[in-house]
Enzyme design. Structure first.
Site, PDB file in Angstrom:
ATOM      1  N   GLY A  11       0.848  -1.067  -0.005  1.00  0.00           N
ATOM      2  CA  GLY A  11       0.070  -0.104  -0.012  1.00  0.00           C
ATOM      3  C   GLY A  11       0.924   1.152  -0.087  1.00  0.00           C
ATOM      4  N   ARG A  76       0.517  -5.017  -4.803  1.00  0.00           N
ATOM      5  CA  ARG A  76       0.652  -5.933  -3.460  1.00  0.00           C
ATOM      6  C   ARG A  76       1.135  -7.375  -3.937  1.00  0.00           C
ATOM      7  NH1 ARG A  76      -0.698  -4.040   1.432  1.00  0.00           N
ATOM      8  NH2 ARG A  76      -2.243  -2.169   1.591  1.00  0.00           N
ATOM      9  N   ASP A 139       0.873   2.635   8.996  1.00  0.00           N
ATOM     10  CA  ASP A 139       0.233   1.777  10.293  1.00  0.00           C
ATOM     11  C   ASP A 139       1.388   1.886  11.332  1.00  0.00           C
ATOM     12  OD1 ASP A 139      -1.938   1.062   9.227  1.00  0.00           O
ATOM     13  OD2 ASP A 139      -1.119  -0.729   8.365  1.00  0.00           O
ATOM     14  N   ARG A 278     -23.467   7.369  14.337  1.00  0.00           N
ATOM     15  CA  ARG A 278     -23.193   7.483  12.995  1.00  0.00           C
ATOM     16  C   ARG A 278     -21.849   6.802  13.075  1.00  0.00           C
ATOM     17  NH1 ARG A 278     -28.005   8.582  11.975  1.00  0.00           N
ATOM     18  NH2 ARG A 278     -28.950  10.536  10.774  1.00  0.00           N
ATOM     19  N   GLN A 286      -6.845   8.618   4.218  1.00  0.00           N
ATOM     20  CA  GLN A 286      -5.657   8.511   5.287  1.00  0.00           C
ATOM     21  C   GLN A 286      -4.128   8.292   4.549  1.00  0.00           C
ATOM     22  OE1 GLN A 286      -7.168   6.441   9.112  1.00  0.00           O
ATOM     23  NE2 GLN A 286      -8.402   5.766   7.472  1.00  0.00           N
TER      24      GLN A 286
END
Ligand code: F6P
Length: 360
Positions: A11, A76, A139, A278, A286
């Site tokens: 990614g 990937r 991450d 919600r 992101q």
């Protein structure tokens, strides 16, 4: 003549181009024009397997410091399939990568990527290729480095989302769940949750009890707060599911009755509190756009350090940030290990001290 191949895999994230630029500027700066050739390998390992690459020029690396995405393209290529023969095309991927490395007459392959990418980088290193890698991912879950590039930019975006949700949540007296990326590690949700002032943070490392989450929201309502905001990692998991054996856990998550865990939590909250709830999912937003200055800086530092490794012929390593310094660490020491959030770390303590609930 030094010949270097460079690829970005997995990614994308902010800061990839800044890191590529850091490596290449360092090399062009050190070697004379006719002493260095840099090959850009297209779409990650896929290009190395199929032999798609092009000779880059110094101008290719100009004006890309602030550009998002990757000028080389990415894809990937799961590590677990690397040694599996592609039957459709009858391709031995590892042999093909080694053959193309040889064909390009490379002295070193520079690899930018996250966890799976580092495992493949280590494999190629063990197969005898000279490899230097850089830690990329929003991450921040790569073992062996205190920070990955891309993470701070994603924290910036995720925090802005929570900030914006605050105003609309207050106007409507609603509960809002902001679902953030991170299947296995909750760093992004933790940092953005604290920076954005979330009331509840749910991360994969701390399984939640939905009754505790509901209790926290009810207490806020009782104390006069008309809204609540939850920052939930996409990999957040309930205590019941976390206790299941691996196979059953996988099945339970695959058979979720909702598009994602946040929608299930929202339904549970709405049912128990009667308060409108919600869900907002910023998703790949992101990972998009320009890197924040921190990422431009750390990506450049990683890039320069990787360039230095090549100059010193120090291979089989990933450049890492350790206690404020960028240093090479052996790929064999870090590949395949995940850096998750320790449940007792200082930042979790900070959150708890300021009244944030982890639903545990
Ligand atoms: O790069 C890591 C990550 O951003 C995860 O947090 C997220 O779950 C995943 O990538 C999404 O990947 P894809 O681009 O394949 O949808």
């Amino acid at each position: 003549m030094k010949r270097i191949g460079i690829l970005t895999s997995g990614g994308d994230c902010q800061g990839l181009n800044a890191a590529i630029r850091g490596v290449c500027k360092t090399l062009y700066n050190h070697y004379k024009k006719d002493e260095i050739e840099i090959y850009g390998i297209i779409d990650g390992y896929r290009g190395l397997i199929t032999g798609e690459y092009r000779l880059m020029k110094p101008e290719d690396f100009s004006g890309i410091l602030t550009r998002g995405g990757t000028i080389l393209g990415t894809s990937r290529q799961p590590f677990k399939l690397m040694r599996v023969i592609d039957e459709e095309n009858n391709v031995d991927k590892v042999a093909a990568m080694k053959a193309n490395y040889k064909k390009m007459k490379l002295d070193c392959l520079v690899i930018l990527g996250g966890n799976g990418t580092q495992k493949s980088a280590n494999m190629l290193s063990q197969e005898g290729l000279n490899v230097v890698s850089l830690p990329k991912t929003i991450d921040n879950d790569l073992w062996g480095t205190d920070m990955t590039f891309g993470f701070q930019s994603a924290v910036d975006i995720a925090t802005q989302v929570i900030d914006c949700i605050h105003t609309t949540a207050t106007s409507h007296s609603r509960v809002f769940i902001v679902e953030l990326m991170g299947h296995k590690a909750g760093w992004l949700t933790l940092y953005a949750g604290i920076a954005g002032g979330a009331d509840v943070i749910l991360i994969p490392e701390i399984p939640y009890d939905i009754n505790k989450v509901i209790k926290c929201i009810k207490q806020r309502t009782k104390s006069g707060k008309n809204f609540s905001i939850l920052a939930v990692a996409e990999g957040a998991i309930s205590k019941e599911r976390a206790a299941l054996p691996k196979k059953q856990k996988k099945e339970a998550l695959a058979n979720l009755m909702y598009p994602s865990i946040s929608y299930e939590i929202a339904a549970q909250i709405e049912k128990a509190t009667g308060q409108e709830t919600r869900v907002t999912v910023p998703g790949h937003f992101q990972r998009g756009g320009s890197p924040v200055p921190y990422d431009k800086l750390i990506a450049t530092r990683f890039g320069a350090a990787a360039g230095e490794c090549i100059i010193n012929e120090h291979y089989g390593c990933m450049v890492s940030l350790i206690n404020g310094r960028v240093v090479p660490v052996a790929l064999s020491d870090i590949a395949g290990k995940l850096k998750t959030v320790p449940a007792d770390c200082e930042i979790i303590k900070t959150a708890r001290l300021t009244g944030i609930s982890f639903g545990d």
